[in-house]
Design a protein around this motif. Structure first.
Motif, PDB file in Angstrom:
ATOM      1  N   SER A  24      48.235  79.493  11.386  1.00 17.03           N
ATOM      2  CA  SER A  24      47.726  78.501  12.537  1.00 17.03           C
ATOM      3  C   SER A  24      47.068  79.348  13.870  1.00 17.03           C
ATOM      4  CB  SER A  24      48.845  77.780  12.947  1.00 17.03           C
ATOM      5  OG  SER A  24      50.134  78.702  13.125  1.00 17.03           O
ATOM      6  N   LYS A  25      46.838  80.529  13.285  1.00 18.68           N
ATOM      7  CA  LYS A  25      46.263  81.506  14.426  1.00 18.68           C
ATOM      8  C   LYS A  25      44.973  80.980  14.883  1.00 18.68           C
ATOM      9  CE  LYS A  25      43.874  84.413  11.061  1.00 18.68           C
ATOM     10  NZ  LYS A  25      43.831  85.410  10.148  1.00 18.68           N
ATOM     11  N   ASN A  26      44.780  80.895  16.111  1.00 20.41           N
ATOM     12  CA  ASN A  26      43.540  80.446  16.919  1.00 20.41           C
ATOM     13  C   ASN A  26      43.413  78.893  16.893  1.00 20.41           C
ATOM     14  OD1 ASN A  26      42.742  83.199  17.287  1.00 20.41           O
ATOM     15  ND2 ASN A  26      41.510  83.189  15.136  1.00 20.41           N
ATOM     16  N   GLU A  45      51.495  83.459  12.167  1.00 16.89           N
ATOM     17  CA  GLU A  45      50.532  83.875  13.315  1.00 16.89           C
ATOM     18  C   GLU A  45      50.407  85.434  13.194  1.00 16.89           C
ATOM     19  OE1 GLU A  45      49.209  82.342  15.940  1.00 16.89           O
ATOM     20  OE2 GLU A  45      49.974  80.348  15.266  1.00 16.89           O
ATOM     21  N   ASN A  46      49.400  85.875  13.674  1.00 19.27           N
ATOM     22  CA  ASN A  46      48.851  87.341  13.667  1.00 19.27           C
ATOM     23  C   ASN A  46      48.940  87.995  14.924  1.00 19.27           C
ATOM     24  OD1 ASN A  46      46.425  86.468  14.718  1.00 19.27           O
ATOM     25  ND2 ASN A  46      45.488  87.801  13.271  1.00 19.27           N
ATOM     26  N   ARG A  47      49.210  87.368  16.137  1.00 23.09           N
ATOM     27  CA  ARG A  47      49.442  88.172  17.526  1.00 23.09           C
ATOM     28  C   ARG A  47      50.551  87.669  18.182  1.00 23.09           C
ATOM     29  NH1 ARG A  47      43.797  86.756  18.401  1.00 23.09           N
ATOM     30  NH2 ARG A  47      44.250  85.599  19.985  1.00 23.09           N
ATOM     31  N   PHE A  66      55.379  86.300  11.095  1.00 16.42           N
ATOM     32  CA  PHE A  66      54.435  87.219  11.769  1.00 16.42           C
ATOM     33  C   PHE A  66      53.705  88.017  10.363  1.00 16.42           C
ATOM     34  CE2 PHE A  66      52.639  90.853  13.951  1.00 16.42           C
ATOM     35  CZ  PHE A  66      52.292  90.063  15.043  1.00 16.42           C
ATOM     36  N   ILE A  67      52.376  87.675  10.642  1.00 13.40           N
ATOM     37  CA  ILE A  67      51.362  88.230   9.375  1.00 13.40           C
ATOM     38  C   ILE A  67      50.439  89.334   9.999  1.00 13.40           C
ATOM     39  CG2 ILE A  67      51.770  86.251   8.049  1.00 13.40           C
ATOM     40  CD1 ILE A  67      48.909  85.495   8.816  1.00 13.40           C
ATOM     41  N   GLY A  68      50.542  89.807  11.061  1.00 14.01           N
ATOM     42  CA  GLY A  68      49.382  90.689  11.731  1.00 14.01           C
ATOM     43  C   GLY A  68      50.133  91.861  11.869  1.00 14.01           C
ATOM     44  N   GLY A 152      50.512  91.812   0.474  1.00 19.31           N
ATOM     45  CA  GLY A 152      49.069  92.516   0.357  1.00 19.31           C
ATOM     46  C   GLY A 152      47.919  91.688   0.688  1.00 19.31           C
ATOM     47  N   MET A 153      46.815  92.106   0.843  1.00 19.76           N
ATOM     48  CA  MET A 153      45.692  91.638   1.063  1.00 19.76           C
ATOM     49  C   MET A 153      44.580  92.040   0.273  1.00 19.76           C
ATOM     50  SD  MET A 153      45.646  91.240   5.358  1.00 19.76           S
ATOM     51  CE  MET A 153      44.040  90.088   5.193  1.00 19.76           C
ATOM     52  N   ALA A 154      43.904  91.479  -0.403  1.00 16.86           N
ATOM     53  CA  ALA A 154      42.972  91.700  -1.542  1.00 16.86           C
ATOM     54  C   ALA A 154      41.636  92.078  -0.636  1.00 16.86           C
ATOM     55  CB  ALA A 154      42.687  90.960  -2.491  1.00 16.86           C
ATOM     56  N   MET A 195      45.231  83.917   0.114  1.00 17.81           N
ATOM     57  CA  MET A 195      44.740  83.254   1.204  1.00 17.81           C
ATOM     58  C   MET A 195      43.850  82.069   0.807  1.00 17.81           C
ATOM     59  SD  MET A 195      44.141  86.893   3.374  1.00 17.81           S
ATOM     60  CE  MET A 195      42.646  86.293   4.247  1.00 17.81           C
ATOM     61  N   SER A 196      43.110  81.536   1.776  1.00 17.09           N
ATOM     62  CA  SER A 196      42.132  80.403   1.312  1.00 17.09           C
ATOM     63  C   SER A 196      41.470  80.715   0.055  1.00 17.09           C
ATOM     64  CB  SER A 196      41.475  79.878   2.409  1.00 17.09           C
ATOM     65  OG  SER A 196      42.208  79.415   3.393  1.00 17.09           O
ATOM     66  N   GLY A 197      40.826  81.769   0.058  1.00 16.95           N
ATOM     67  CA  GLY A 197      39.708  82.236  -0.705  1.00 16.95           C
ATOM     68  C   GLY A 197      40.280  82.617  -2.100  1.00 16.95           C
ATOM     69  N   GLY A 213      45.199  79.570   5.827  1.00 15.12           N
ATOM     70  CA  GLY A 213      44.780  79.151   7.055  1.00 15.12           C
ATOM     71  C   GLY A 213      43.702  78.202   7.070  1.00 15.12           C
ATOM     72  N   SER A 214      42.392  78.625   6.970  1.00 14.54           N
ATOM     73  CA  SER A 214      41.137  77.554   6.969  1.00 14.54           C
ATOM     74  C   SER A 214      41.035  76.556   6.297  1.00 14.54           C
ATOM     75  CB  SER A 214      39.906  78.629   6.823  1.00 14.54           C
ATOM     76  OG  SER A 214      39.873  79.350   5.754  1.00 14.54           O
ATOM     77  N   LEU A 215      41.649  76.668   4.966  1.00 12.23           N
ATOM     78  CA  LEU A 215      41.718  75.787   3.873  1.00 12.23           C
ATOM     79  C   LEU A 215      42.620  74.422   4.563  1.00 12.23           C
ATOM     80  CD1 LEU A 215      42.300  76.401   0.253  1.00 12.23           C
ATOM     81  CD2 LEU A 215      40.330  75.247   1.116  1.00 12.23           C
ATOM     82  N   GLU A 219      37.569  75.848   9.673  1.00 13.18           N
ATOM     83  CA  GLU A 219      37.014  77.207   9.939  1.00 13.18           C
ATOM     84  C   GLU A 219      37.439  77.329  11.543  1.00 13.18           C
ATOM     85  OE1 GLU A 219      36.123  79.706   8.188  1.00 13.18           O
ATOM     86  OE2 GLU A 219      36.013  78.648   6.238  1.00 13.18           O
ATOM     87  N   ARG A 220      37.658  78.674  11.975  1.00 14.39           N
ATOM     88  CA  ARG A 220      37.821  78.900  13.344  1.00 14.39           C
ATOM     89  C   ARG A 220      36.572  78.982  14.099  1.00 14.39           C
ATOM     90  NH1 ARG A 220      42.027  81.260  10.322  1.00 14.39           N
ATOM     91  NH2 ARG A 220      40.637  82.757   9.974  1.00 14.39           N
TER      92      ARG A 220
HETATM   93  C1  LIG Z   1      43.975  84.879   8.910  1.00 16.48           C
HETATM   94  C2  LIG Z   1      45.111  85.526   8.062  1.00 16.48           C
HETATM   95  C3  LIG Z   1      45.333  84.871   6.514  1.00 16.48           C
HETATM   96  C4  LIG Z   1      44.516  83.312   6.392  1.00 16.48           C
HETATM   97  O1  LIG Z   1      43.318  83.484   5.888  1.00 16.48           O
HETATM   98  P1  LIG Z   1      42.502  82.147   5.404  1.00 16.48           P
HETATM   99  O2  LIG Z   1      41.301  82.896   5.002  1.00 16.48           O
HETATM  100  O3  LIG Z   1      42.161  81.552   6.751  1.00 16.48           O
HETATM  101  O4  LIG Z   1      43.257  81.443   4.756  1.00 16.48           O
HETATM  102  C5  LIG Z   1      46.105  85.105   5.792  1.00 16.48           C
HETATM  103  N1  LIG Z   1      46.615  86.421   5.936  1.00 16.48           N
HETATM  104  C6  LIG Z   1      46.698  87.130   7.194  1.00 16.48           C
HETATM  105  C7  LIG Z   1      47.149  88.456   7.136  1.00 16.48           C
HETATM  106  C8  LIG Z   1      45.516  86.686   8.044  1.00 16.48           C
HETATM  107  O5  LIG Z   1      45.341  87.456   9.165  1.00 16.48           O
END
Ligand SMILES: *Cc1c(COP(=O)(O)O)cnc(C)c1O
Length: 220
Positions: A24-26, A45-47, A66-68, A152-154, A195-197, A213-215, A219-220
């Motif tokens: 839900s960030k932003n 949230e990331n902040r 917390f994901i940031g 992890g993030m791809a 994530m969404s993509g 998030g965005s799905l 979009e923010r």
């Molecule tokens: C923003 C964010 C997401 C979500 O991204 P979307 O592409 O909007 O789904 C997932 N993980 C992290 C760490 C993010 O910062």
């Protein structure tokens, strides 16, 4: 389609046992409340400042993730309210979380964040660094910060094979750590990836927590 419809559509495609974190960030507390009222409880949230501001105005039974990137001087603020921190990437950060969590007598779930993308810009540990955290006396003595899995993030790319390879790599790291350090511990079981993509690929590669998030919110 509104927020609650997007969430329920997503949940239909997600296997039972996989947690959907709505990122839900932003986005406004009103949008979070809309999802909450349809029964959703896990938000990301990331902040630190944004998480704190939002949790004050929203129901107490939300699970905040917390994901940031987390600075050590912000740990004190978020530990009293956070459910899971997905972004543990140093022993010093883990140690700070442990100190603050035992201070307020709360158990905080933590994930070790790995650098699996080929992009330089992403944060995270490599296997060797994670092993040294898990072998440390600080980790072994910890009573309130619990390592529940990995995150992890791809790479941000439309090369599906590459994304799959990165997620599969994270799965291997997860299995290896489980075997080496958490043999009889059910509590080490989470793989936060997707994530969404790329969440479809993440599910195929064994994800247990999606961060979307965005799905959901647009979009923010
Ligand atoms: C923003 C964010 C997401 C979500 O991204 P979307 O592409 O909007 O789904 C997932 N993980 C992290 C760490 C993010 O910062």
């Amino acid at each position: 389609m509104d927020i609650s419809q997007r969430i329920s559509l997503l949940k239909e495609t997600i296997p039972a046992g996989v947690t959907l974190v709505a990122v839900s960030k932003n986005h406004s507390p009103a949008m979070i409340l809309e999802a909450y009222e349809s029964g959703h409880r896990d938000f990301g949230e990331n902040r630190a400042q944004e998480l704190l501001a939002k949790c004050k105005s929203l129901p107490e039974d939300i699970n905040w993730h917390f994901i940031g990137h987390l600075q050590r001087n912000k740990v004190k603020d978020i530990v009293p309210v956070v459910h899971m921190i997905h972004s543990v990437e140093s022993l010093r950060l883990f140690s700070e979380i442990e100190n603050e969590a035992s201070h307020v007598k709360r158990v905080v779930q933590c994930l070790l964040q790995f650098h699996i993308a080929r992009e330089e810009t992403k944060f995270g540990l490599d296997l060797e660094e994670a092993v040294s955290i898990l072998e440390s006396d600080i980790y072994k003595a910890a009573t309130h910060a619990r390592i529940a899995g990995v995150m992890g993030m791809a790479t941000y790319t439309d090369d599906i094979n590459r994304i799959r390879e990165e997620f599969s790599n994270l799965y291997s790291i997860f299995s290896l750590l489980r075997k080496q350090f958490f043999r009889n511990e059910e509590s080490f079981r989470e793989l936060s990836m997707g994530m969404s993509g790329d969440y479809g690929i993440a599910l195929e590669e064994g994800s247990t927590i999606l961060r979307i998030g965005s799905l959901i919110f647009g979009e923010r």
